[in-house]
Design an enzyme around this catalytic site. Structure first.
Site, PDB file in Angstrom:
ATOM      1  N   SER A   3       0.823  -1.205   0.000  1.00 10.89           N
ATOM      2  CA  SER A   3       0.000   0.000   0.000  1.00 10.89           C
ATOM      3  C   SER A   3       0.866   1.268   0.000  1.00 10.89           C
ATOM      4  CB  SER A   3      -0.968  -0.060   1.195  1.00 10.89           C
ATOM      5  OG  SER A   3      -2.045   0.800   1.021  1.00 10.89           O
TER       6      SER A   3
ATOM      7  N   ASP B 291     -10.190  -5.873  -4.621  1.00 10.49           N
ATOM      8  CA  ASP B 291      -9.655  -5.066  -3.529  1.00 10.49           C
ATOM      9  C   ASP B 291     -10.508  -3.803  -3.422  1.00 10.49           C
ATOM     10  OD1 ASP B 291      -8.230  -3.284  -1.939  1.00 10.49           O
ATOM     11  OD2 ASP B 291      -6.272  -3.842  -2.732  1.00 10.49           O
TER      12      ASP B 291
ATOM     13  N   HIS C  35      -7.419  -6.216   0.609  1.00 10.72           N
ATOM     14  CA  HIS C  35      -6.273  -5.322   0.490  1.00 10.72           C
ATOM     15  C   HIS C  35      -5.068  -5.805   1.292  1.00 10.72           C
ATOM     16  CE1 HIS C  35      -4.373  -1.558  -0.524  1.00 10.72           C
ATOM     17  NE2 HIS C  35      -4.220  -1.212   0.739  1.00 10.72           N
TER      18      HIS C  35
END
Length: 266
Positions: free
Chosen positions: A96, A217, A246
């Site tokens: 991320s 996601d 995620h």
């Protein structure tokens, strides 16, 4: 400087291999997010783990609201850690926000990185004219309002959505590390991330990349992985994991580990 940073961000070096592997977590987690991945790679790599300054496991006094307004300060932290440890070459796995931190670090110091593995990466979460980031500005503002109004209620709603797959242990784990964050820091960092746009620098990347995306996601649409493949300047491959969510390192570690092995061997 180096030693203070290593201590402040809970830097750990474990494993017995010759090659160096950096595992960098995303927002809402800390280095414990990698606990099911680490044992699988420990015999073959020297693994560097650390906590982002915004993580709940770091003393919040270290979080400087004036300094951490962009991702550049996080890039400084990463590069300072690698320099303090005397690292001259490593493979980097970033989840991320840390995927973007790795991209920016590799532009500054391409010789440091042999490969970037980018999990759930997005250069921009907001939709734009010819770009589908997944969110409209109004939707994002609603998220911020919910975080501000009742952080605990927001965590309880958001954690299962983010995990995606029906893995209660992963939801519990993600909730725990979200609750560990001070709510004002969590909101501040979320604003920083959701308002960032790194699309303009992708062409400057020269390091080979592997983009790892789950089949579904809630935070990153599948089209973003294609965008990364098309626009990153280095040789880039995509791996789609047959799972949802995620946080595959929490919800599907064995599946993710297979992909990481493959990506690291090329």
């Amino acid at each position: 400087m180096g030693n203070i940073l290593l201590e402040a961000l809970n830097v750990r070096v474990i494993g017995s291999g010759e090659k160096i592997l950096v595992l960098a977590h995303g927002i809402g987690t800390d280095q414990s997010a990698w606990q099911r991945i680490v044992p699988l790679f420990q015999p073959y790599y020297r693994i560097i783990l650390y906590d982002l300054v915004c993580a709940g496991s770091v003393n919040p006094d270290y979080f400087d609201f004036r300094r951490y307004t962009t991702l550049d300060a996080y890039v400084d932290d990463l590069l300072n850690i690698l320099d303090a440890l005397g690292v001259d070459r490593c493979a980097y796995v970033g989840h991320s926000i840390s995927a973007m931190i790795g991209i920016l670090a590799s532009i500054r110091r391409p010789e440091l990185f042999s490969k970037l593995i980018l999990i759930g990466a997005s250069p921009r979460f907001l939709n734009d004219k010819d770009y589908h980031g997944g969110f409209e500005q109004g939707e994002i503002e609603k998220v911020f309002s919910a975080m501000e109004a009742n952080y605990e209620a927001w965590v309880h709603g958001f954690a299962p959505l983010a995990v995606g797959a029906d893995v209660p242990t992963a939801v519990r784990e993600f909730s725990r590390t979200l609750f560990n964050m001070r709510p004002d820091i969590s909101l501040f960092v979320s604003r920083t991330v959701f308002n960032s746009d790194l699309r303009g620098v992708f062409g400057l990347v020269r390091v080979p990349c592997c983009v790892v995306q789950t089949a579904k996601d809630v935070s990153v649409p599948a089209s973003v992985a294609e965008y990364l493949k098309t626009h990153l300047g280095g040789r880039t491959t995509i791996e789609i994991l047959k799972t949802e969510g995620h946080l595959p390192h929490l919800s599907a570690p064995a599946l993710l580990a297979q992909v990481l092995r493959r990506a690291l061997s090329h």
